[in-house]
Write a protein that holds these residues in place. Structure first.
Motif, mmCIF file in Angstrom:
data_model
loop_
_atom_site.group_PDB
_atom_site.id
_atom_site.type_symbol
_atom_site.label_atom_id
_atom_site.label_comp_id
_atom_site.label_asym_id
_atom_site.label_seq_id
_atom_site.Cartn_x
_atom_site.Cartn_y
_atom_site.Cartn_z
ATOM 1 N N GLU A 96 0.783 -1.239 0.000
ATOM 2 C CA GLU A 96 0.000 0.000 0.000
ATOM 3 C C GLU A 96 0.820 1.297 0.000
ATOM 4 O O GLU A 96 0.534 2.196 -0.803
ATOM 5 C CB GLU A 96 -0.983 0.001 1.176
ATOM 6 C CG GLU A 96 -2.107 -1.004 1.026
ATOM 7 C CD GLU A 96 -3.076 -0.963 2.195
ATOM 8 O OE1 GLU A 96 -3.219 0.105 2.824
ATOM 9 O OE2 GLU A 96 -3.682 -2.008 2.505
ATOM 10 N N PRO A 97 1.831 1.452 0.878
ATOM 11 C CA PRO A 97 2.526 2.754 0.919
ATOM 12 C C PRO A 97 3.131 3.187 -0.419
ATOM 13 O O PRO A 97 2.918 4.339 -0.844
ATOM 14 C CB PRO A 97 3.595 2.539 2.005
ATOM 15 C CG PRO A 97 2.992 1.513 2.915
ATOM 16 C CD PRO A 97 2.287 0.583 1.992
ATOM 17 N N PRO A 98 3.869 2.315 -1.138
ATOM 18 C CA PRO A 98 4.394 2.758 -2.444
ATOM 19 C C PRO A 98 3.293 3.061 -3.449
ATOM 20 O O PRO A 98 3.429 3.972 -4.270
ATOM 21 C CB PRO A 98 5.255 1.570 -2.901
ATOM 22 C CG PRO A 98 5.544 0.791 -1.673
ATOM 23 C CD PRO A 98 4.347 0.954 -0.805
ATOM 24 N N ALA A 99 2.194 2.289 -3.379
ATOM 25 C CA ALA A 99 1.090 2.521 -4.322
ATOM 26 C C ALA A 99 0.454 3.884 -4.072
ATOM 27 O O ALA A 99 0.178 4.636 -5.018
ATOM 28 C CB ALA A 99 0.043 1.415 -4.184
ATOM 29 N N LEU A 136 -13.822 1.439 4.560
ATOM 30 C CA LEU A 136 -12.480 2.002 4.414
ATOM 31 C C LEU A 136 -11.604 1.109 3.541
ATOM 32 O O LEU A 136 -10.764 1.595 2.784
ATOM 33 C CB LEU A 136 -11.832 2.195 5.788
ATOM 34 C CG LEU A 136 -12.407 3.310 6.667
ATOM 35 C CD1 LEU A 136 -11.568 3.469 7.933
ATOM 36 C CD2 LEU A 136 -12.487 4.633 5.918
ATOM 37 N N GLY A 137 -11.806 -0.199 3.636
ATOM 38 C CA GLY A 137 -11.067 -1.116 2.772
ATOM 39 C C GLY A 137 -11.369 -0.858 1.310
ATOM 40 O O GLY A 137 -10.476 -0.885 0.455
ATOM 41 N N ALA A 138 -12.640 -0.595 1.012
ATOM 42 C CA ALA A 138 -13.033 -0.297 -0.369
ATOM 43 C C ALA A 138 -12.404 1.011 -0.846
ATOM 44 O O ALA A 138 -12.028 1.140 -2.010
ATOM 45 C CB ALA A 138 -14.556 -0.227 -0.465
ATOM 46 N N ILE A 139 -12.274 1.978 0.067
ATOM 47 C CA ILE A 139 -11.650 3.250 -0.297
ATOM 48 C C ILE A 139 -10.168 3.040 -0.592
ATOM 49 O O ILE A 139 -9.622 3.611 -1.549
ATOM 50 C CB ILE A 139 -11.855 4.289 0.823
ATOM 51 C CG1 ILE A 139 -13.333 4.674 0.911
ATOM 52 C CG2 ILE A 139 -10.992 5.534 0.587
ATOM 53 C CD1 ILE A 139 -13.683 5.541 2.102
ATOM 54 N N ARG A 140 -9.500 2.217 0.211
ATOM 55 C CA ARG A 140 -8.081 1.927 -0.058
ATOM 56 C C ARG A 140 -7.929 1.222 -1.406
ATOM 57 O O ARG A 140 -7.005 1.520 -2.170
ATOM 58 C CB ARG A 140 -7.492 1.076 1.060
ATOM 59 C CG ARG A 140 -7.331 1.802 2.379
ATOM 60 C CD ARG A 140 -6.428 1.027 3.333
ATOM 61 N NE ARG A 140 -6.918 -0.310 3.595
ATOM 62 C CZ ARG A 140 -7.820 -0.610 4.530
ATOM 63 N NH1 ARG A 140 -8.342 0.360 5.279
ATOM 64 N NH2 ARG A 140 -8.207 -1.843 4.729
ATOM 65 N N GLU A 141 -8.820 0.292 -1.676
ATOM 66 C CA GLU A 141 -8.791 -0.371 -2.980
ATOM 67 C C GLU A 141 -8.916 0.660 -4.101
ATOM 68 O O GLU A 141 -8.213 0.587 -5.105
ATOM 69 C CB GLU A 141 -9.946 -1.369 -3.093
ATOM 70 C CG GLU A 141 -9.761 -2.659 -2.325
ATOM 71 C CD GLU A 141 -10.919 -3.613 -2.568
ATOM 72 O OE1 GLU A 141 -11.602 -3.474 -3.603
ATOM 73 O OE2 GLU A 141 -11.139 -4.479 -1.715
ATOM 74 N N THR A 152 -1.378 -4.554 -9.342
ATOM 75 C CA THR A 152 -1.342 -4.170 -7.934
ATOM 76 C C THR A 152 -2.752 -4.086 -7.370
ATOM 77 O O THR A 152 -3.001 -4.503 -6.232
ATOM 78 C CB THR A 152 -0.635 -2.809 -7.756
ATOM 79 O OG1 THR A 152 0.658 -2.876 -8.350
ATOM 80 C CG2 THR A 152 -0.494 -2.454 -6.288
ATOM 81 N N THR A 153 -3.679 -3.564 -8.155
ATOM 82 C CA THR A 153 -5.067 -3.451 -7.706
ATOM 83 C C THR A 153 -5.654 -4.824 -7.414
ATOM 84 O O THR A 153 -6.330 -5.024 -6.393
ATOM 85 C CB THR A 153 -5.922 -2.736 -8.760
ATOM 86 O OG1 THR A 153 -5.366 -1.442 -9.017
ATOM 87 C CG2 THR A 153 -7.350 -2.590 -8.287
ATOM 88 N N MET A 154 -5.391 -5.795 -8.294
ATOM 89 C CA MET A 154 -5.933 -7.136 -8.091
ATOM 90 C C MET A 154 -5.341 -7.793 -6.849
ATOM 91 O O MET A 154 -6.049 -8.453 -6.084
ATOM 92 C CB MET A 154 -5.660 -8.007 -9.330
ATOM 93 C CG MET A 154 -6.467 -7.635 -10.559
ATOM 94 S SD MET A 154 -8.259 -7.859 -10.350
ATOM 95 C CE MET A 154 -8.772 -6.168 -10.049
ATOM 96 N N ILE A 155 -4.032 -7.627 -6.644
ATOM 97 C CA ILE A 155 -3.395 -8.185 -5.445
ATOM 98 C C ILE A 155 -3.996 -7.538 -4.200
ATOM 99 O O ILE A 155 -4.308 -8.216 -3.204
ATOM 100 C CB ILE A 155 -1.869 -7.965 -5.483
ATOM 101 C CG1 ILE A 155 -1.255 -8.784 -6.624
ATOM 102 C CG2 ILE A 155 -1.226 -8.343 -4.148
ATOM 103 C CD1 ILE A 155 0.209 -8.487 -6.875
ATOM 104 N N MET A 156 -4.163 -6.220 -4.233
ATOM 105 C CA MET A 156 -4.750 -5.491 -3.115
ATOM 106 C C MET A 156 -6.152 -6.008 -2.819
ATOM 107 O O MET A 156 -6.533 -6.222 -1.669
ATOM 108 C CB MET A 156 -4.781 -4.005 -3.466
ATOM 109 C CG MET A 156 -5.536 -3.140 -2.504
ATOM 110 S SD MET A 156 -4.662 -2.945 -0.959
ATOM 111 C CE MET A 156 -5.824 -1.858 -0.107
ATOM 112 N N ARG A 157 -6.946 -6.215 -3.854
ATOM 113 C CA ARG A 157 -8.320 -6.678 -3.660
ATOM 114 C C ARG A 157 -8.363 -8.092 -3.092
ATOM 115 O O ARG A 157 -9.230 -8.408 -2.263
ATOM 116 C CB ARG A 157 -9.082 -6.613 -4.982
ATOM 117 C CG ARG A 157 -9.451 -5.192 -5.376
ATOM 118 C CD ARG A 157 -10.218 -5.136 -6.670
ATOM 119 N NE ARG A 157 -10.627 -3.768 -6.963
ATOM 120 C CZ ARG A 157 -11.181 -3.384 -8.103
ATOM 121 N NH1 ARG A 157 -11.383 -4.268 -9.071
ATOM 122 N NH2 ARG A 157 -11.526 -2.120 -8.290
#
Length: 228
Positions: A96-99, A136-141, A152-157
């Protein structure tokens, strides 16, 4: 046969909601027996690429690959490998931080307006711990998605989906104190993204995640990820 149909679905030669030809036609097309045909369809159904409906208007209906299906298998794998909730949380500190720092360099005014609107709506979920965490998880996504990096989005999800289905390992927050703190951290993160300072944004979010890990405690952090 399963591999060929799978490829045609992924190549969008066969479209979602369309139905495969009748069994008799498929048997001729692929030169297979009925038992072989049905075994191929069972494989595709297990992969959630088709759903088989019975009856006169039934048949094998094409489905798009789903995040739910991938996350379920991912959760099983994490559980089998003995992955802990602490490890799952640590993965977020890597991704998350680098993204979000990347988003600070590219965020457009309308995207910032969107994120602030969603955060404002999240305040209405405070008091419902599970719902607020999910919102909040959805907002981070969404923040990661706005970077434009699909992988990266798919891994995050996947990580978020698995985390959302964990029923233990999170501190009880009956009075909403942690929810308010988390809400403020997300609002601060969006403000930092708006400044365009990637280094500060990355440092802040990493610090927030490391601080949040302390709330897990050693015992909770060592709990195994549960299968979905």
């Amino acid at each position: 046969m399963a591999a060929d149909i799978r490829k045609r679905i992924l190549d969008r030669d066969l479209l979602v909601t369309h139905t495969l030809p009748p069994e008799a036609e498929l048997m001729v097309q692929y030169g297979v027996s009925r038992p072989t045909l049905r075994e191929a369809l069972r494989l595709l159904e297990a992969e959630q690429l088709i759903v088989i409906r019975r009856g006169g208007k039934g048949g094998a209906i094409i489905q798009q690959p789903s995040l739910d299906g991938a996350a379920r298998q991912f959760g099983f794998l994490l559980n089998y490998r003995g992955v802990t909730l602490g490890d799952l949380h640590h993965a977020r500190t890597i991704i998350e931080p680098p993204a979000l720092a990347s988003l600070a360099l590219t965020a457009k005014p309308d995207q910032l307006v969107e994120l602030k609107r969603e955060l404002n709506e999240a305040t209405h979920a405070i008091g419902d711990q599970n719902r607020h965490r999910s919102v909040l998880g959805a907002i981070r996504e969404r923040m990661v998605e706005l970077t434009g990096t699909t992988t990266t989005t798919m891994i995050m999800r996947l990580l978020q989906h698995v985390q959302d289905h964990q029923t233990t390992g999170f501190p009880t927050d009956r009075n909403g104190k942690l929810q308010v703190l988390s809400q403020k951290a997300h609002e601060r993160m969006v403000d930092l993204i708006a400044t365009g300072d990637a280094a500060v944004a990355e440092s802040y979010w990493r610090g927030h995640l490391l601080e949040g890990r302390q709330y897990f405690g050693q015992r909770n952090a060592k709990q195994l990820v549960a299968g979905i």
